[in-house]
Scaffold this motif. Structure first.
Motif, PDB file in Angstrom:
ATOM      1  N   LEU A 192      -6.065  -2.535  -0.849  1.00  0.00           N
ATOM      2  CA  LEU A 192      -7.094  -1.502  -0.989  1.00  0.00           C
ATOM      3  C   LEU A 192      -7.385  -0.957   0.393  1.00  0.00           C
ATOM      4  CD1 LEU A 192      -9.392   0.023  -2.503  1.00  0.00           C
ATOM      5  CD2 LEU A 192     -10.856  -1.944  -1.966  1.00  0.00           C
ATOM      6  N   TYR A 202      -4.193   1.122  -3.495  1.00  0.00           N
ATOM      7  CA  TYR A 202      -5.415   1.826  -3.865  1.00  0.00           C
ATOM      8  C   TYR A 202      -6.120   2.293  -2.600  1.00  0.00           C
ATOM      9  CZ  TYR A 202      -4.700  -0.341  -8.434  1.00  0.00           C
ATOM     10  OH  TYR A 202      -4.160  -0.731  -9.634  1.00  0.00           O
ATOM     11  N   PHE A 249      -9.589   1.069 -12.091  1.00  0.00           N
ATOM     12  CA  PHE A 249     -10.027   1.272 -10.711  1.00  0.00           C
ATOM     13  C   PHE A 249     -11.170   2.276 -10.656  1.00  0.00           C
ATOM     14  CE2 PHE A 249      -9.322   3.379  -6.450  1.00  0.00           C
ATOM     15  CZ  PHE A 249      -9.833   2.319  -5.708  1.00  0.00           C
ATOM     16  N   ALA A 302     -14.205   0.394 -11.655  1.00  0.00           N
ATOM     17  CA  ALA A 302     -14.618  -0.548 -10.618  1.00  0.00           C
ATOM     18  C   ALA A 302     -15.330   0.171  -9.476  1.00  0.00           C
ATOM     19  CB  ALA A 302     -13.403  -1.313 -10.086  1.00  0.00           C
ATOM     20  N   LEU A 306     -16.837  -2.924  -3.399  1.00  0.00           N
ATOM     21  CA  LEU A 306     -15.531  -2.674  -3.994  1.00  0.00           C
ATOM     22  C   LEU A 306     -14.450  -3.502  -3.315  1.00  0.00           C
ATOM     23  CD1 LEU A 306     -13.991  -1.069  -6.108  1.00  0.00           C
ATOM     24  CD2 LEU A 306     -13.679   0.750  -4.425  1.00  0.00           C
ATOM     25  N   ARG A 340     -14.527  -6.899  -4.780  1.00  0.00           N
ATOM     26  CA  ARG A 340     -14.292  -7.014  -6.223  1.00  0.00           C
ATOM     27  C   ARG A 340     -12.910  -6.527  -6.652  1.00  0.00           C
ATOM     28  NH1 ARG A 340     -19.877  -4.639  -8.947  1.00  0.00           N
ATOM     29  NH2 ARG A 340     -21.317  -6.212  -8.126  1.00  0.00           N
ATOM     30  N   TRP A 341     -12.251  -5.762  -5.799  1.00  0.00           N
ATOM     31  CA  TRP A 341     -10.962  -5.193  -6.195  1.00  0.00           C
ATOM     32  C   TRP A 341      -9.867  -5.632  -5.239  1.00  0.00           C
ATOM     33  CZ3 TRP A 341      -9.742  -2.786 -10.607  1.00  0.00           C
ATOM     34  CH2 TRP A 341      -8.460  -2.239 -10.694  1.00  0.00           C
ATOM     35  N   PRO A 342      -8.732  -6.095  -5.733  1.00  0.00           N
ATOM     36  CA  PRO A 342      -8.355  -6.111  -7.159  1.00  0.00           C
ATOM     37  C   PRO A 342      -9.081  -7.193  -7.949  1.00  0.00           C
ATOM     38  CG  PRO A 342      -6.659  -7.145  -5.839  1.00  0.00           C
ATOM     39  CD  PRO A 342      -7.646  -6.565  -4.863  1.00  0.00           C
ATOM     40  N   ALA A 343      -9.402  -6.848  -9.192  1.00  0.00           N
ATOM     41  CA  ALA A 343     -10.078  -7.797 -10.067  1.00  0.00           C
ATOM     42  C   ALA A 343      -9.097  -8.883 -10.470  1.00  0.00           C
ATOM     43  CB  ALA A 343     -10.622  -7.081 -11.310  1.00  0.00           C
TER      44      ALA A 343
END
Length: 383
Positions: A62, A167, A306, A309, A376, A379-382
């Motif tokens: 990310l 991302y 995404f 999220a 974010l 938390r990402w990637p979930a």
């Protein structure tokens, strides 16, 4: 004001004060130095002047993305160092740029004023702090590009060199789009295709017009074709994105008594994801050629998970209820999306703030963006 909000303000002031409309190197050096001094990330500045940092591990990356170039400042946004208050000069609290000149940074009513506060050194500062503080769920990347205001020069060079995060959150403006005092999540934006219609004819004396071929008439026929075309439109995750198409300039002829042998028409098209107006149809007219001069790509987030999220992170960062929205302006997210990165746009700038003589940004919204980026990233990637 919280400690983090103070950090956002302080770092934004530092970045904004550094001139970066003609030469971004001093701003890039300041960003690189800050990242090296405050994080344990792998930091580098490439040959183009782009700054990158990486930390965390995982198969999915990310990126928090911005740019550190700005448009030319208004004269009121400049000052020499000698104009600074003496205490500031002695502390060096507002410096970091050229030793002889820098940009003014002012504060009133909870907002910072100056060239680049909104577009987009404020959001860049928020991203830098979030990058430093996050415990990332995967590989977390920071990128600040040069040349965004010149058509994505830095982003395009980075992509050509292999920059390809999975991302990205691009920190351009998304505040107050769907409502007051809320920072929304842009899941699609328009691009811009600027093109030229060149009509050629044969010159003749105006007293014998049939002896020539009138390039203006041919250009007018081409304009009629443009007027009959539909502007592009698309839908992205339920969000309507409407393009536009308009002739903006026409020039032809050399004298009042000569049939013109050339005429040029310019066309501004705001493109949408996956769609273009069929401007090539003008070439069905004798003597007419169509040339694309600039094509800034649109952006569409094609991953609903995404997008949701990012919206959840934005929701957790503020009292208002943010929404998925589209944006009328092209950003570096277009270049990234075109190269395969899934993008959203979340940033502090509000409509009408960028590129103005009184450009400003809310300090509280910068803190809001910092919280959103941090959440974010964690938390990402979930899982």
């Amino acid at each position: 004001m919280s400690a983090n909000a103070t950090e956002v303000e302080t770092l934004t002031r530092r970045l904004v004060s550094i001139p970066s409309h003609e030469d971004e190197s001093a701003a890039g050096e300041a960003i690189e130095s800050w990242l090296r001094e405050t994080t344990d990330a792998a930091v580098r500045r490439d040959e183009h002047g782009n700054v990158f940092a990486r930390r965390g591990e995982g198969p999915t990356s990310l990126a928090l993305v911005g740019h550190h170039d700005v448009v030319d400042p208004d004269e009121s946004q400049r000052r020499t160092v000698s104009d600074r208050p003496t205490a500031d000069r002695e502390r060096g609290t507002d410096g970091g740029g050229d030793p002889a000149t820098e940009y003014r940074v002012g504060k009133r009513d909870g907002r910072l004023y100056g060239r680049g506060t909104a577009d987009m050194k404020g959001s860049l500062a928020a991203a830098m702090l979030a990058f430093r503080d996050a415990e990332p769920a995967g590989e977390l990347v920071f990128a600040s590009f040069v040349g965004e205001e010149q058509g994505g020069v830095g982003a395009r060079a980075a992509i050509s060199d292999g920059f390809a995060p999975d991302y990205a959150v691009v920190g351009e403006g998304s505040t107050n789009y769907a409502g007051d005092d809320q920072t929304d999540v842009v899941i699609a934006h328009r691009g811009r295709r600027g093109s030229t219609i060149a009509a050629r004819g044969t010159a003749a004396h105006a007293s014998e017009p049939d002896a020539g071929a009138n390039a203006v008439y041919r250009a007018c026929d081409a304009v009629d074709v443009v007027r009959d075309l539909d502007a592009p439109s698309a839908t992205v995750l339920g969000q309507a994105v409407e393009g536009s198409l308009v002739v903006t300039e026409i020039e032809g002829g050399d004298a009042w008594n000569v049939v013109p042998e050339s005429c040029t028409v310019t066309v501004d098209e705001r493109t949408v994801p996956g769609q273009r107006a069929a401007l090539e149809r003008v070439e069905s007219i004798d003597g007419v050629e169509w040339h694309v001069e600039q094509d800034l790509p649109p952006m569409a987030c094609e991953d609903p998970a995404f997008a949701e999220a990012a919206l959840a992170a934005a929701d957790a960062a503020q009292a208002a209820t943010p929404e998925h929205v589209s944006k009328p302006h092209a950003t570096d997210a277009g270049w990234l999306a075109d190269a395969g990165t899934t993008c959203v746009v979340v940033g502090a700038s509000e409509p009408g703030e960028a590129h103005t003589a009184d450009e400003s940004v809310s300090i509280e919204v910068l803190e809001r963006c910092r919280r959103c980026y941090l959440t974010l990233a964690e938390r990402w990637p979930a899982e």
